[in-house]
Design a protein around this motif. Structure first.
Motif, PDB file in Angstrom:
ATOM      1  N   GLY A 113       0.799  -1.218   0.000  1.00 38.97           N
ATOM      2  CA  GLY A 113       0.000   0.000   0.000  1.00 38.97           C
ATOM      3  C   GLY A 113       0.832   1.269   0.000  1.00 38.97           C
ATOM      4  N   LYS A 114       0.133   2.408   0.072  1.00 42.43           N
ATOM      5  CA  LYS A 114       0.795   3.706  -0.072  1.00 42.43           C
ATOM      6  C   LYS A 114       0.557   4.582   1.150  1.00 42.43           C
ATOM      7  CE  LYS A 114      -0.856   6.874  -2.868  1.00 42.43           C
ATOM      8  NZ  LYS A 114      -1.254   7.579  -4.106  1.00 42.43           N
ATOM      9  N   VAL A 115       1.580   5.345   1.503  1.00 40.03           N
ATOM     10  CA  VAL A 115       1.500   6.337   2.576  1.00 40.03           C
ATOM     11  C   VAL A 115       1.770   7.703   1.957  1.00 40.03           C
ATOM     12  CG1 VAL A 115       2.436   7.130   4.772  1.00 40.03           C
ATOM     13  CG2 VAL A 115       2.334   4.670   4.271  1.00 40.03           C
ATOM     14  N   ALA A 116       0.835   8.638   2.116  1.00 40.78           N
ATOM     15  CA  ALA A 116       1.040  10.019   1.677  1.00 40.78           C
ATOM     16  C   ALA A 116       1.610  10.798   2.859  1.00 40.78           C
ATOM     17  CB  ALA A 116      -0.274  10.628   1.199  1.00 40.78           C
ATOM     18  N   PHE A 117       2.874  11.211   2.724  1.00 38.53           N
ATOM     19  CA  PHE A 117       3.645  11.709   3.864  1.00 38.53           C
ATOM     20  C   PHE A 117       4.221  13.076   3.549  1.00 38.53           C
ATOM     21  CE2 PHE A 117       7.813  11.170   6.355  1.00 38.53           C
ATOM     22  CZ  PHE A 117       7.236  11.606   7.532  1.00 38.53           C
ATOM     23  N   GLY A 118       3.929  14.049   4.418  1.00 37.10           N
ATOM     24  CA  GLY A 118       4.473  15.385   4.255  1.00 37.10           C
ATOM     25  C   GLY A 118       5.529  15.688   5.303  1.00 37.10           C
ATOM     26  N   PHE A 119       6.462  16.572   4.943  1.00 37.23           N
ATOM     27  CA  PHE A 119       7.536  16.915   5.879  1.00 37.23           C
ATOM     28  C   PHE A 119       8.132  18.267   5.514  1.00 37.23           C
ATOM     29  CE2 PHE A 119       9.085  14.222   2.480  1.00 37.23           C
ATOM     30  CZ  PHE A 119      10.214  14.871   2.018  1.00 37.23           C
ATOM     31  N   LEU A 120       8.803  18.856   6.473  1.00 42.69           N
ATOM     32  CA  LEU A 120       9.447  20.153   6.284  1.00 42.69           C
ATOM     33  C   LEU A 120      10.632  20.035   5.334  1.00 42.69           C
ATOM     34  CD1 LEU A 120       9.530  21.156  10.046  1.00 42.69           C
ATOM     35  CD2 LEU A 120       7.944  22.036   8.315  1.00 42.69           C
ATOM     36  N   HIS A 121      10.909  21.125   4.599  1.00 41.96           N
ATOM     37  CA  HIS A 121      12.051  21.133   3.683  1.00 41.96           C
ATOM     38  C   HIS A 121      13.352  20.778   4.395  1.00 41.96           C
ATOM     39  CE1 HIS A 121      10.073  22.760   0.107  1.00 41.96           C
ATOM     40  NE2 HIS A 121       9.403  23.583   0.892  1.00 41.96           N
ATOM     41  N   THR A 122      13.516  21.266   5.622  1.00 35.42           N
ATOM     42  CA  THR A 122      14.767  21.053   6.342  1.00 35.42           C
ATOM     43  C   THR A 122      14.976  19.597   6.744  1.00 35.42           C
ATOM     44  OG1 THR A 122      13.599  21.733   8.350  1.00 35.42           O
ATOM     45  CG2 THR A 122      14.939  23.392   7.243  1.00 35.42           C
ATOM     46  N   MET A 123      13.952  18.757   6.597  1.00 36.79           N
ATOM     47  CA  MET A 123      14.069  17.359   6.975  1.00 36.79           C
ATOM     48  C   MET A 123      14.227  16.447   5.760  1.00 36.79           C
ATOM     49  SD  MET A 123      11.554  17.159  10.207  1.00 36.79           S
ATOM     50  CE  MET A 123      12.789  16.191  11.035  1.00 36.79           C
ATOM     51  N   GLY A 124      14.322  17.056   4.577  1.00 37.04           N
ATOM     52  CA  GLY A 124      14.336  16.257   3.361  1.00 37.04           C
ATOM     53  C   GLY A 124      15.684  15.730   2.945  1.00 37.04           C
ATOM     54  N   THR A 125      16.763  16.279   3.483  1.00 40.24           N
ATOM     55  CA  THR A 125      18.087  15.860   3.025  1.00 40.24           C
ATOM     56  C   THR A 125      18.526  14.550   3.654  1.00 40.24           C
ATOM     57  OG1 THR A 125      18.711  18.177   2.740  1.00 40.24           O
ATOM     58  CG2 THR A 125      20.497  16.562   2.776  1.00 40.24           C
ATOM     59  N   GLU A 126      18.356  14.439   4.966  1.00 38.12           N
ATOM     60  CA  GLU A 126      18.830  13.233   5.657  1.00 38.12           C
ATOM     61  C   GLU A 126      17.743  12.554   6.485  1.00 38.12           C
ATOM     62  OE1 GLU A 126      22.197  14.284   8.042  1.00 38.12           O
ATOM     63  OE2 GLU A 126      23.593  14.004   6.386  1.00 38.12           O
ATOM     64  N   THR A 127      16.969  13.335   7.236  1.00 34.54           N
ATOM     65  CA  THR A 127      16.053  12.733   8.217  1.00 34.54           C
ATOM     66  C   THR A 127      15.014  11.842   7.558  1.00 34.54           C
ATOM     67  OG1 THR A 127      16.357  14.605   9.722  1.00 34.54           O
ATOM     68  CG2 THR A 127      14.421  13.212  10.065  1.00 34.54           C
ATOM     69  N   ARG A 159      -5.850  18.295   5.764  1.00 32.43           N
ATOM     70  CA  ARG A 159      -7.283  18.521   5.956  1.00 32.43           C
ATOM     71  C   ARG A 159      -8.065  18.277   4.668  1.00 32.43           C
ATOM     72  NH1 ARG A 159      -5.243  23.030   9.486  1.00 32.43           N
ATOM     73  NH2 ARG A 159      -5.966  22.531  11.602  1.00 32.43           N
ATOM     74  N   ALA A 160      -7.409  18.488   3.534  1.00 33.74           N
ATOM     75  CA  ALA A 160      -8.061  18.255   2.243  1.00 33.74           C
ATOM     76  C   ALA A 160      -8.016  16.782   1.834  1.00 33.74           C
ATOM     77  CB  ALA A 160      -7.392  19.107   1.160  1.00 33.74           C
ATOM     78  N   GLY A 161      -7.411  15.942   2.682  1.00 35.61           N
ATOM     79  CA  GLY A 161      -7.360  14.521   2.383  1.00 35.61           C
ATOM     80  C   GLY A 161      -6.212  14.105   1.492  1.00 35.61           C
ATOM     81  N   GLU A 162      -5.234  14.990   1.286  1.00 30.27           N
ATOM     82  CA  GLU A 162      -4.126  14.686   0.387  1.00 30.27           C
ATOM     83  C   GLU A 162      -2.938  14.052   1.104  1.00 30.27           C
ATOM     84  OE1 GLU A 162      -3.105  18.194  -1.801  1.00 30.27           O
ATOM     85  OE2 GLU A 162      -5.202  18.684  -2.207  1.00 30.27           O
ATOM     86  N   LEU A 163      -2.896  14.141   2.429  1.00 24.52           N
ATOM     87  CA  LEU A 163      -1.800  13.577   3.207  1.00 24.52           C
ATOM     88  C   LEU A 163      -2.354  12.727   4.335  1.00 24.52           C
ATOM     89  CD1 LEU A 163       0.611  16.649   3.588  1.00 24.52           C
ATOM     90  CD2 LEU A 163       0.927  14.679   2.095  1.00 24.52           C
ATOM     91  N   ASP A 164      -1.657  11.637   4.646  1.00 22.77           N
ATOM     92  CA  ASP A 164      -2.014  10.795   5.783  1.00 22.77           C
ATOM     93  C   ASP A 164      -1.355  11.285   7.069  1.00 22.77           C
ATOM     94  OD1 ASP A 164      -3.502   8.824   4.243  1.00 22.77           O
ATOM     95  OD2 ASP A 164      -1.563   8.172   3.457  1.00 22.77           O
ATOM     96  N   LEU A 165      -0.095  11.678   6.964  1.00 19.14           N
ATOM     97  CA  LEU A 165       0.709  12.083   8.115  1.00 19.14           C
ATOM     98  C   LEU A 165       1.632  13.206   7.679  1.00 19.14           C
ATOM     99  CD1 LEU A 165       1.962   8.503   9.053  1.00 19.14           C
ATOM    100  CD2 LEU A 165       0.259   9.753  10.366  1.00 19.14           C
ATOM    101  N   CYS A 166       2.090  14.003   8.645  1.00 20.34           N
ATOM    102  CA  CYS A 166       3.141  14.959   8.312  1.00 20.34           C
ATOM    103  C   CYS A 166       4.030  15.227   9.520  1.00 20.34           C
ATOM    104  CB  CYS A 166       2.571  16.263   7.757  1.00 20.34           C
ATOM    105  SG  CYS A 166       1.652  17.263   8.926  1.00 20.34           S
TER     106      CYS A 166
END
Length: 316
Positions: A113-127, A159-166
């Motif tokens: 299955g799929k997880v729609a996951f959002g995160f801050l720009h500063t966490m995209g390089t390594e975390t 809130r619009a249903g586009e992400l499961d977690l962030c």
């Protein structure tokens, strides 16, 4: 008055269309089955419905549409020209519904299955890459739809249903959300390499009160934290430049255009010095958030459990 009449007519037509859709939708699969077999009895057997139910449904469908879809010869039927036209669109609609059903079933599959996951720009390089790598060691076929953005924008997409977690900062506090603190990230005062404070290892934020600041734009969580910390230190920052991404701000600092409060970089950047802030305590909380009252699919539930298990070690 004419405008009001047109608006009322539009609303009436819109309501009629919605009513027609609700009336027709349950009968479309029945219609396609009869059209495919050209035989009411055979279609009823294949679809496992009473023949009388199927016959009544076809009669009502024709009545609702106001056209004859079938030419009847006993229990055998043949499509009229209108019926053939209608069948083309019905088959396309049913295929789209089946495609959508298959897609949501696939997204909910525990293994793939799929997880729609959002995160801050500063966490995209390594975390975030490290988190996904560790999670997929146990769930190798789970898929991810990844979105990088600032905190408020991610919450709106959730809130619009586009992400499961962030993953976001600050940790949100809203009645429609559930949020859990996972970790804390120290912030540093970043200054140009030739700055008067560059030789220092530690600094009080009040010592930068007269400096020009480069910050993220209003609405970003880090901008709110920067403004709050400066206020706690007794001054309002003089903002020279505003940006949308932390590493861009570091580049502006390296160019001598100001100082900034930023989380540690993934890799050291030349041209700047990064100073520990001793007062006030400069840090931001990182948390995970999701919509209250939602029922998680198995892959989302597994990833949520994994994130919560990393509390206190998210950034290590």
């Amino acid at each position: 008055m004419a405008h009001q009449q047109r608006s009322q007519a539009h609303l009436s037509q819109s309501g009629d269309t919605e009513d027609m859709t609700m009336t027709l939708a349950p009968r479309l699969a029945y219609f396609a089955g009869v059209a495919r077999t050209e035989h009411v009895t055979r279609a009823a057997q294949e679809m496992n419905v009473p023949q009388s139910t199927l016959s009544r449904a076809m009669v009502r469908l024709e009545q609702d549409l106001g056209v004859e879809l079938f030419a009847r010869r006993g229990r055998t039927v043949a499509l009229t020209p209108a019926g053939r036209t209608f069948l083309t669109s019905v088959e396309r609609a049913l295929a789209e519904i089946e495609r959508a059903a298959e897609e949501v079933r696939a997204d909910a599959d525990p293994a793939t299955g799929k997880v729609a996951f959002g995160f801050l720009h500063t966490m995209g390089t390594e975390t975030v890459p490290g988190l996904i790598r560790a999670f997929r060691a146990e769930h190798p076929r789970v898929r991810f739809s990844l979105v990088q953005n600032y905190g408020e924008a991610m919450l709106e997409r959730m809130r619009a249903g586009e992400l499961d977690l962030c993953l976001t900062s600050p940790v949100p506090d809203a009645p429609d959300l559930v949020a859990r603190r996972l970790d804390e990230q120290k912030l540093r005062l970043v200054v140009p390499a030739d700055h008067r404070l560059a030789a220092r290892r530690r600094v009080r934020l009040a010592e930068a009160a007269d400096e020009a600041f480069v910050t993220l734009e209003p609405g970003y969580g880090l901008r709110r934290i920067t403004d709050a910390l400066c206020a706690e230190a007794g001054f309002r920052p003089k903002v020279a430049f505003e940006g949308e991404e932390a590493e861009t701000l570091r580049g502006l600092v390296a160019a001598g255009l100001g100082v900034a409060l930023l989380p540690p970089p993934a890799v050291p950047r030349p041209g700047v010095a990064e100073l520990t802030v001793t007062a006030p305590r400069a840090a931001r909380e990182i948390g995970v958030a999701w919509m209250a009252g939602t029922v998680d699919t198995p892959p989302v539930a597994a990833f949520k459990k994994f994130l919560l298990s990393r509390k206190g070690t998210l950034l290590t």
